[in-house]
Design a protein around this motif. Structure first.
Motif, PDB file in Angstrom:
ATOM      1  N   UNK A  56      40.152  36.877  38.989  1.00 30.91           N
ATOM      2  CA  UNK A  56      39.295  37.986  38.881  1.00 30.91           C
ATOM      3  C   UNK A  56      39.433  38.443  37.442  1.00 30.91           C
ATOM      4  N   UNK A  57      40.550  38.621  37.048  1.00 30.95           N
ATOM      5  CA  UNK A  57      40.834  39.055  35.857  1.00 30.95           C
ATOM      6  C   UNK A  57      40.268  38.471  34.662  1.00 30.95           C
ATOM      7  N   UNK A  58      40.579  37.196  35.000  1.00 30.85           N
ATOM      8  CA  UNK A  58      39.996  36.172  33.709  1.00 30.85           C
ATOM      9  C   UNK A  58      38.409  35.961  33.835  1.00 30.85           C
ATOM     10  N   UNK A  59      37.638  36.201  34.838  1.00 29.53           N
ATOM     11  CA  UNK A  59      36.430  36.187  35.212  1.00 29.53           C
ATOM     12  C   UNK A  59      35.810  37.430  34.589  1.00 29.53           C
ATOM     13  N   UNK A  60      36.392  38.507  34.461  1.00 28.92           N
ATOM     14  CA  UNK A  60      36.079  39.735  33.939  1.00 28.92           C
ATOM     15  C   UNK A  60      36.402  39.695  32.412  1.00 28.92           C
ATOM     16  N   UNK A  97      28.987  41.559  41.970  1.00 32.67           N
ATOM     17  CA  UNK A  97      28.330  42.771  42.997  1.00 32.67           C
ATOM     18  C   UNK A  97      29.312  43.804  43.100  1.00 32.67           C
ATOM     19  N   UNK A  98      30.665  43.416  43.505  1.00 37.99           N
ATOM     20  CA  UNK A  98      31.602  44.382  43.595  1.00 37.99           C
ATOM     21  C   UNK A  98      31.940  45.053  42.603  1.00 37.99           C
ATOM     22  N   UNK A  99      32.079  44.473  41.373  1.00 45.82           N
ATOM     23  CA  UNK A  99      32.382  45.124  40.160  1.00 45.82           C
ATOM     24  C   UNK A  99      31.364  46.104  39.835  1.00 45.82           C
ATOM     25  N   UNK A 100      29.799  45.805  40.360  1.00 37.69           N
ATOM     26  CA  UNK A 100      29.012  46.971  40.026  1.00 37.69           C
ATOM     27  C   UNK A 100      28.904  48.105  40.867  1.00 37.69           C
ATOM     28  N   UNK A 101      29.627  47.891  41.900  1.00 36.06           N
ATOM     29  CA  UNK A 101      30.101  49.072  42.881  1.00 36.06           C
ATOM     30  C   UNK A 101      31.166  49.969  42.692  1.00 36.06           C
ATOM     31  N   UNK A 126      40.784  42.989  40.067  1.00 37.50           N
ATOM     32  CA  UNK A 126      41.768  42.402  41.240  1.00 37.50           C
ATOM     33  C   UNK A 126      41.172  42.638  42.779  1.00 37.50           C
ATOM     34  N   UNK A 127      40.877  43.806  42.995  1.00 34.77           N
ATOM     35  CA  UNK A 127      40.181  44.134  44.402  1.00 34.77           C
ATOM     36  C   UNK A 127      39.225  43.146  44.633  1.00 34.77           C
ATOM     37  N   UNK A 128      38.259  43.027  43.585  1.00 32.50           N
ATOM     38  CA  UNK A 128      37.015  42.241  43.781  1.00 32.50           C
ATOM     39  C   UNK A 128      37.265  40.861  44.000  1.00 32.50           C
ATOM     40  N   UNK A 129      38.446  40.207  43.335  1.00 35.77           N
ATOM     41  CA  UNK A 129      38.495  39.058  43.342  1.00 35.77           C
ATOM     42  C   UNK A 129      39.273  38.567  44.908  1.00 35.77           C
ATOM     43  N   UNK A 146      33.038  48.571  30.180  1.00 35.04           N
ATOM     44  CA  UNK A 146      33.521  49.340  31.426  1.00 35.04           C
ATOM     45  C   UNK A 146      32.075  49.426  32.313  1.00 35.04           C
ATOM     46  N   UNK A 147      32.152  48.750  33.642  1.00 35.13           N
ATOM     47  CA  UNK A 147      30.767  49.024  34.527  1.00 35.13           C
ATOM     48  C   UNK A 147      30.598  50.516  34.713  1.00 35.13           C
ATOM     49  N   UNK A 148      29.191  50.730  34.783  1.00 31.91           N
ATOM     50  CA  UNK A 148      28.831  52.180  34.915  1.00 31.91           C
ATOM     51  C   UNK A 148      29.401  52.953  36.135  1.00 31.91           C
ATOM     52  N   UNK A 149      29.411  52.081  37.125  1.00 27.33           N
ATOM     53  CA  UNK A 149      30.074  52.811  38.640  1.00 27.33           C
ATOM     54  C   UNK A 149      31.528  53.166  38.320  1.00 27.33           C
TER      55      UNK A 149
END
Length: 462
Positions: A57-61, A35-39, A44-47, A258-261
């Motif tokens: 977080x980098x691994x999840x992405x 959800x934070x990535x979509x924003x 790193x910040x979202x994790x 790359x996420x659209x946001x």
């Protein structure tokens, strides 16, 4: 003495040894993460915000290819209906701990008693030899049993996979049919750098491949695949159909989606909402009031540049001399060092201030520029020349239409691919005088110089 069976054995299911913490424990964290990535947040910040380390977080992405899994997407609905949810399993665990009967639990949850009975029997925790019901463990058992491994279409259909690979990453051919390998460009697991050789390939886009299949195989329904499935095969690890290094054959060359946001937030950090072109005085739009300027750079060979300033009402043009600094072209530029090509923020600031202060104050009302890094010192320019700067929206050259038209006229004197640094200030002034001496239809066939002289004369008479 007969050996008694463990209760887990009597439950009808062999003991299953858990590989670790149930996945449900991280589901909400990962849902919040995407959800934070979509924003537009970084991985790193979202994790860190969801309570995990930045490398996690980098691994999840990276493992998801930059795309949220379907069941973790912010828009994905929570599982409801025929399947028990985690909240229902938590209610079952609490009521069992209080000693409630299965039928009482079923009535409370409005479920069939057989549903509750099967749930307690099948999904209880049996690793330690006991037979206890825990909500998270039961959810993990249910998710594991519900997995339906499905082989990707590109992995199971060799003919389709070959077609996709050939049109995505096939070698370029000469007219005689010979193959052209192109430059050597090793894949480094990330996007290609600027001004570096790229891999040559046929490089059809996934959408072109998907649409072309309908024409090449109109009767063969097995030769069908969506462009999104091709993207997922390239970006998501573990699909096993297409190698990730084939992302180098995409037009963008991105190794991750790359996420659209994030793409919408690529503006420069020195640009704030109050200096966008929408905040420019309304008098500048109808060109009735003089003194509003548009500016830009024209770029030539060896990163040479010339600055252009055009007045919106009279179309009067001034050119900025931007010579290269000492050391330009002599080896690699120091990291974070000055822009030696001559059109850095400081050089452009000084050139605009030096040129435009020659005009009266009432002819210095505003300057509109694109969002180039050369205008990072716009605040200092406002102090030096009393000239407020406004920035156009990204990819909107029509918001500086007068300047774009003037740049096209200047290409008659400074063609693309030529070294613009060879022209001294005297030659730039001569070219500007030539443009300002041309009659313009929009000025009733007056020249820009004549129109500007009239404005200055009117001011002096008043």
């Amino acid at each position: 003495m007969a050996k008694r069976k463990r209760r887990s054995a009597r439950s009808g299911r062999a003991p299953v040894f858990s590989p670790g913490r149930p996945g449900i424990a991280r589901r909400e964290d990962r849902r919040r993460f995407w959800g934070l990535i979509a924003l537009g947040r970084s991985s790193e910040d979202a994790a860190i915000e969801v309570g995990v380390s930045a490398p996690v977080g980098s691994r999840w992405f990276r493992e998801a290819g930059g795309m949220p899994p379907t069941h973790l997407s912010p828009t994905a609905p929570c599982p409801v209906g025929r399947y028990l949810s985690l909240s229902e399993r938590e209610e079952i665990a609490l009521m069992l701990a209080r000693g409630c009967a299965l039928r009482a639990i079923a009535r409370h949850l409005k479920r069939s008693p057989s549903t509750i009975s099967r749930e307690v029997r099948r999904n209880a925790a049996t690793r330690s030899g006991g037979f206890e019901y825990r909500a998270t463990t039961a959810q993990w058992h249910a998710e594991r049993a519900a997995r339906r491994p499905k082989i990707a279409k590109l992995a199971s259909n060799e003919r389709l996979r070959h077609y996709v690979q050939e049109h995505l990453a096939g070698l370029v051919q000469r007219s005689d049919g010979g193959k052209v390998a192109g430059p050597q460009a090793p894949w480094k697991g990330r996007r290609h750098g600027r001004r570096q050789s790229r891999r040559w390939a046929t490089a059809w886009s996934p959408e072109q491949i998907s649409r072309r299949l309908l024409l090449d195989f109109p009767e063969d329904k097995t030769m069908r695949i969506s462009h999104e499935a091709i993207y997922q095969a390239l970006y998501i690890q573990g699909r096993g159909a297409l190698r990730r290094e084939l992302t180098a054959c995409l037009r963008t060359g991105r190794a991750l989606r790359v996420p659209q946001a994030r793409t919408g937030r690529r503006g420069k950090s020195f640009i704030t909402p109050e200096i966008m072109i929408s905040e420019r005085p309304a008098e500048a739009d109808d060109r009735a009031v003089p003194g509003h300027w548009e500016g830009d750079l024209i770029i030539g060979l060896n990163s040479s540049a010339i600055g252009t300033l055009v007045e919106r009402t009279t179309r009067f043009t001034m050119l900025l001399h931007l010579p290269a600094m000492p050391g330009h072209g002599e080896g690699a530029r120091p990291k974070n060092g000055p822009a030696l090509a001559g059109h850095g923020a400081e050089a452009v600031r000084d050139a605009i201030a030096r040129t435009i202060v020659q005009l009266p104050q009432h002819l210095r009302r505003s300057l509109s520029w694109d969002q180039g890094a050369e205008m990072a010192r716009h605040a200092e320019l406002k102090v030096l020349a009393d000239l407020p700067v406004y920035f156009c929206d990204p990819h909107s050259p029509w918001q500086r239409g007068t300047n774009e038209n003037t740049n096209g006229l200047l290409r008659q004197y400074f063609p693309k691919g030529t070294d613009l640094g060879l022209h001294p200030p005297e030659e730039l002034d001569a070219v500007a005088a030539a443009l300002n001496g041309r009659p313009r239809k929009t000025l009733a066939w007056k020249t820009p110089a004549e129109a500007l002289d009239e404005l200055i004369a009117e001011t002096q008479n008043h």
